[in-house]
Design a protein around this motif. Structure first.
Motif, PDB file in Angstrom:
ATOM      1  N   LYS A   1       2.342 -22.581 -40.028  1.00  0.00           N
ATOM      2  CA  LYS A   1       3.695 -22.477 -39.700  1.00  0.00           C
ATOM      3  C   LYS A   1       4.010 -20.884 -39.718  1.00  0.00           C
ATOM      4  CE  LYS A   1       8.466 -23.859 -41.293  1.00  0.00           C
ATOM      5  NZ  LYS A   1       9.055 -24.625 -42.379  1.00  0.00           N
ATOM      6  N   ILE A   2       4.815 -20.645 -38.699  1.00  0.00           N
ATOM      7  CA  ILE A   2       5.343 -19.200 -38.427  1.00  0.00           C
ATOM      8  C   ILE A   2       6.473 -19.104 -37.495  1.00  0.00           C
ATOM      9  CG2 ILE A   2       3.880 -18.627 -36.660  1.00  0.00           C
ATOM     10  CD1 ILE A   2       3.212 -16.137 -38.296  1.00  0.00           C
ATOM     11  N   LYS A   3       7.347 -18.460 -37.948  1.00  0.00           N
ATOM     12  CA  LYS A   3       8.375 -18.090 -37.008  1.00  0.00           C
ATOM     13  C   LYS A   3       7.917 -16.937 -36.192  1.00  0.00           C
ATOM     14  CE  LYS A   3      12.390 -16.695 -38.387  1.00  0.00           C
ATOM     15  NZ  LYS A   3      13.763 -16.675 -39.184  1.00  0.00           N
ATOM     16  N   LEU A   4       8.065 -16.725 -34.648  1.00  0.00           N
ATOM     17  CA  LEU A   4       7.850 -16.134 -33.805  1.00  0.00           C
ATOM     18  C   LEU A   4       9.100 -15.301 -33.589  1.00  0.00           C
ATOM     19  CD1 LEU A   4       5.213 -17.404 -31.159  1.00  0.00           C
ATOM     20  CD2 LEU A   4       4.718 -15.802 -33.464  1.00  0.00           C
ATOM     21  N   CYS A   5       9.190 -14.094 -33.487  1.00  0.00           N
ATOM     22  CA  CYS A   5      10.515 -13.167 -33.123  1.00  0.00           C
ATOM     23  C   CYS A   5      10.368 -12.147 -32.105  1.00  0.00           C
ATOM     24  CB  CYS A   5      10.986 -12.484 -34.277  1.00  0.00           C
ATOM     25  SG  CYS A   5      11.516 -13.669 -35.693  1.00  0.00           S
ATOM     26  N   ALA A   6      10.918 -11.856 -31.337  1.00  0.00           N
ATOM     27  CA  ALA A   6      10.921 -10.830 -30.288  1.00  0.00           C
ATOM     28  C   ALA A   6      12.329 -10.262 -30.084  1.00  0.00           C
ATOM     29  CB  ALA A   6      10.615 -11.490 -28.768  1.00  0.00           C
ATOM     30  N   CYS A   7      12.344  -9.014 -29.788  1.00  0.00           N
ATOM     31  CA  CYS A   7      13.315  -7.958 -29.890  1.00  0.00           C
ATOM     32  C   CYS A   7      13.422  -7.860 -28.460  1.00  0.00           C
ATOM     33  CB  CYS A   7      13.627  -6.886 -30.581  1.00  0.00           C
ATOM     34  SG  CYS A   7      13.705  -7.481 -32.581  1.00  0.00           S
ATOM     35  N   VAL A   8      14.540  -8.028 -27.627  1.00  0.00           N
ATOM     36  CA  VAL A   8      14.556  -7.868 -26.127  1.00  0.00           C
ATOM     37  C   VAL A   8      15.952  -7.066 -25.881  1.00  0.00           C
ATOM     38  CG1 VAL A   8      14.539  -8.724 -24.142  1.00  0.00           C
ATOM     39  CG2 VAL A   8      13.213  -9.750 -25.554  1.00  0.00           C
ATOM     40  N   LYS A   9      15.602  -5.817 -25.060  1.00  0.00           N
ATOM     41  CA  LYS A   9      16.883  -5.221 -24.787  1.00  0.00           C
ATOM     42  C   LYS A   9      17.865  -5.878 -23.779  1.00  0.00           C
ATOM     43  CE  LYS A   9      15.387  -0.353 -25.042  1.00  0.00           C
ATOM     44  NZ  LYS A   9      15.076   0.959 -24.382  1.00  0.00           N
ATOM     45  N   LYS A  10      19.002  -5.832 -23.635  1.00  0.00           N
ATOM     46  CA  LYS A  10      19.907  -6.637 -23.132  1.00  0.00           C
ATOM     47  C   LYS A  10      19.755  -6.616 -21.385  1.00  0.00           C
ATOM     48  CE  LYS A  10      23.323  -7.451 -26.724  1.00  0.00           C
ATOM     49  NZ  LYS A  10      24.617  -7.507 -27.129  1.00  0.00           N
ATOM     50  N   ASN A  11      19.159  -5.408 -21.367  1.00  0.00           N
ATOM     51  CA  ASN A  11      18.970  -5.191 -19.614  1.00  0.00           C
ATOM     52  C   ASN A  11      17.546  -5.593 -19.080  1.00  0.00           C
ATOM     53  OD1 ASN A  11      17.652  -3.374 -20.727  1.00  0.00           O
ATOM     54  ND2 ASN A  11      18.227  -1.577 -19.649  1.00  0.00           N
TER      55      ASN A  11
ATOM     56  N   PHE B   1      18.677  -8.451 -27.970  1.00  0.00           N
ATOM     57  CA  PHE B   1      18.834 -10.081 -28.374  1.00  0.00           C
ATOM     58  C   PHE B   1      17.554 -10.124 -29.266  1.00  0.00           C
ATOM     59  CE2 PHE B   1      20.929 -10.469 -24.083  1.00  0.00           C
ATOM     60  CZ  PHE B   1      22.151 -10.751 -24.613  1.00  0.00           C
ATOM     61  N   VAL B   2      17.509 -10.841 -30.068  1.00  0.00           N
ATOM     62  CA  VAL B   2      16.500 -11.523 -30.978  1.00  0.00           C
ATOM     63  C   VAL B   2      16.240 -12.864 -30.605  1.00  0.00           C
ATOM     64  CG1 VAL B   2      15.627 -11.934 -33.152  1.00  0.00           C
ATOM     65  CG2 VAL B   2      17.086  -9.958 -32.939  1.00  0.00           C
ATOM     66  N   TYR B   3      14.920 -13.133 -30.211  1.00  0.00           N
ATOM     67  CA  TYR B   3      14.312 -14.439 -29.677  1.00  0.00           C
ATOM     68  C   TYR B   3      13.430 -14.891 -30.986  1.00  0.00           C
ATOM     69  CZ  TYR B   3      16.400 -13.864 -25.179  1.00  0.00           C
ATOM     70  OH  TYR B   3      17.106 -13.782 -24.002  1.00  0.00           O
ATOM     71  N   GLU B   4      13.918 -16.159 -31.203  1.00  0.00           N
ATOM     72  CA  GLU B   4      13.157 -16.734 -32.486  1.00  0.00           C
ATOM     73  C   GLU B   4      12.598 -18.195 -31.962  1.00  0.00           C
ATOM     74  OE1 GLU B   4      15.627 -14.618 -36.340  1.00  0.00           O
ATOM     75  OE2 GLU B   4      15.751 -16.817 -35.796  1.00  0.00           O
ATOM     76  N   LYS B   5      11.366 -18.529 -32.598  1.00  0.00           N
ATOM     77  CA  LYS B   5      10.977 -19.800 -32.551  1.00  0.00           C
ATOM     78  C   LYS B   5       9.873 -20.112 -33.610  1.00  0.00           C
ATOM     79  CE  LYS B   5       8.656 -22.666 -28.809  1.00  0.00           C
ATOM     80  NZ  LYS B   5       7.988 -22.602 -27.550  1.00  0.00           N
ATOM     81  N   ASN B   6      10.185 -21.436 -34.333  1.00  0.00           N
ATOM     82  CA  ASN B   6       9.415 -21.819 -35.247  1.00  0.00           C
ATOM     83  C   ASN B   6       8.208 -22.658 -34.589  1.00  0.00           C
ATOM     84  OD1 ASN B   6      10.638 -20.725 -37.605  1.00  0.00           O
ATOM     85  ND2 ASN B   6      12.265 -22.332 -37.150  1.00  0.00           N
ATOM     86  N   LEU B   7       7.031 -22.252 -35.019  1.00  0.00           N
ATOM     87  CA  LEU B   7       5.645 -22.669 -34.669  1.00  0.00           C
ATOM     88  C   LEU B   7       5.314 -23.480 -35.806  1.00  0.00           C
ATOM     89  CD1 LEU B   7       3.689 -20.007 -32.368  1.00  0.00           C
ATOM     90  CD2 LEU B   7       5.513 -22.185 -31.709  1.00  0.00           C
ATOM     91  N   VAL B   8       4.955 -24.871 -35.606  1.00  0.00           N
ATOM     92  CA  VAL B   8       4.450 -25.648 -36.916  1.00  0.00           C
ATOM     93  C   VAL B   8       3.046 -26.267 -36.158  1.00  0.00           C
ATOM     94  CG1 VAL B   8       4.627 -27.588 -38.221  1.00  0.00           C
ATOM     95  CG2 VAL B   8       6.562 -26.116 -37.763  1.00  0.00           C
ATOM     96  N   TYR B   9       1.939 -26.150 -36.694  1.00  0.00           N
ATOM     97  CA  TYR B   9       0.776 -26.867 -36.323  1.00  0.00           C
ATOM     98  C   TYR B   9       0.878 -28.313 -36.884  1.00  0.00           C
ATOM     99  CZ  TYR B   9      -4.378 -27.874 -36.279  1.00  0.00           C
ATOM    100  OH  TYR B   9      -5.454 -28.483 -36.081  1.00  0.00           O
ATOM    101  N   HIS B  10       0.420 -29.094 -35.971  1.00  0.00           N
ATOM    102  CA  HIS B  10       0.347 -30.531 -36.204  1.00  0.00           C
ATOM    103  C   HIS B  10      -1.046 -30.937 -36.163  1.00  0.00           C
ATOM    104  CE1 HIS B  10       4.749 -30.970 -36.133  1.00  0.00           C
ATOM    105  NE2 HIS B  10       4.665 -30.330 -35.116  1.00  0.00           N
ATOM    106  N   ALA B  11      -1.777 -31.279 -37.165  1.00  0.00           N
ATOM    107  CA  ALA B  11      -3.015 -31.537 -37.305  1.00  0.00           C
ATOM    108  C   ALA B  11      -2.971 -33.097 -36.473  1.00  0.00           C
ATOM    109  CB  ALA B  11      -3.673 -31.427 -38.720  1.00  0.00           C
TER     110      ALA B  11
END
Length: 164
Positions: free
Chosen positions: A118-128, A150-160
């Protein structure tokens, strides 16, 4: 790995021998414009940074997107102290507007889900930076407004898969 009749896309780990290529990509005018540190980089500084980054096992994931034998772009995740993964990516100038941005994010998510529970991915992206905004939104990242970006976030969960 994604394979079609005309494409064989995969991620391979970055190596020190990639230093010149990564340096060219990092100093590309559009990459610098969309980066938070916009100044041109010196090669010696870049080489020190790359050497240090490659030695930081366990906290940094760093890959080059390949289309067959052609290097297309790079993606990196730095694990933060809170456990989140801050990602950055870029596509080489000659390969932009071909859907590689979506593919590099997709393949990276796939790789991370195999390696982490499990991990939360984040990315910072300029508004332009509209292109990156569209890519993260297409990949299902949630957008949060910050002052100048903008901050973009997404939780990833590994499903075995369960054995039957």
């Amino acid at each position: 790995m994604i394979m079609t009749a005309e494409r064989r896309l995969y991620l391979r780990p970055v190596e020190l021998s990639d230093a010149r290529l990564l340096f060219q990509w990092r100093n590309d005018a559009d990459v610098r414009k969309n980066a938070f540190h916009t100044g041109q980089l010196e090669y010696e500084e870049h080489l020190r940074w790359l050497s240090s980054t490659l030695c930081n096992h366990g906290r940094v994931y760093f890959y080059i997107l390949m289309d067959g034998s052609i290097a297309i772009g790079q993606i990196r995740m730095d694990e933060q102290d809170n456990g989140d993964g801050l990602i950055t990516y870029s596509i080489g100038r000659e390969h932009r507007s071909n859907g590689y941005g979506k593919q590099i994010i997709y393949l990276f998510e796939e790789k991370i889900m195999k390696d982490n529970k499990k991990i939360k991915l984040c990315a910072c992206v300029k508004k332009n930076n509209i292109a990156s905004q569209k890519i993260f939104e297409c990949r299902g990242f949630e957008r949060k407004d910050a002052q100048d970006f903008f901050v973009y976030e997404k939780n990833l969960v590994y499903h075995a898969l369960k054995a039957v």
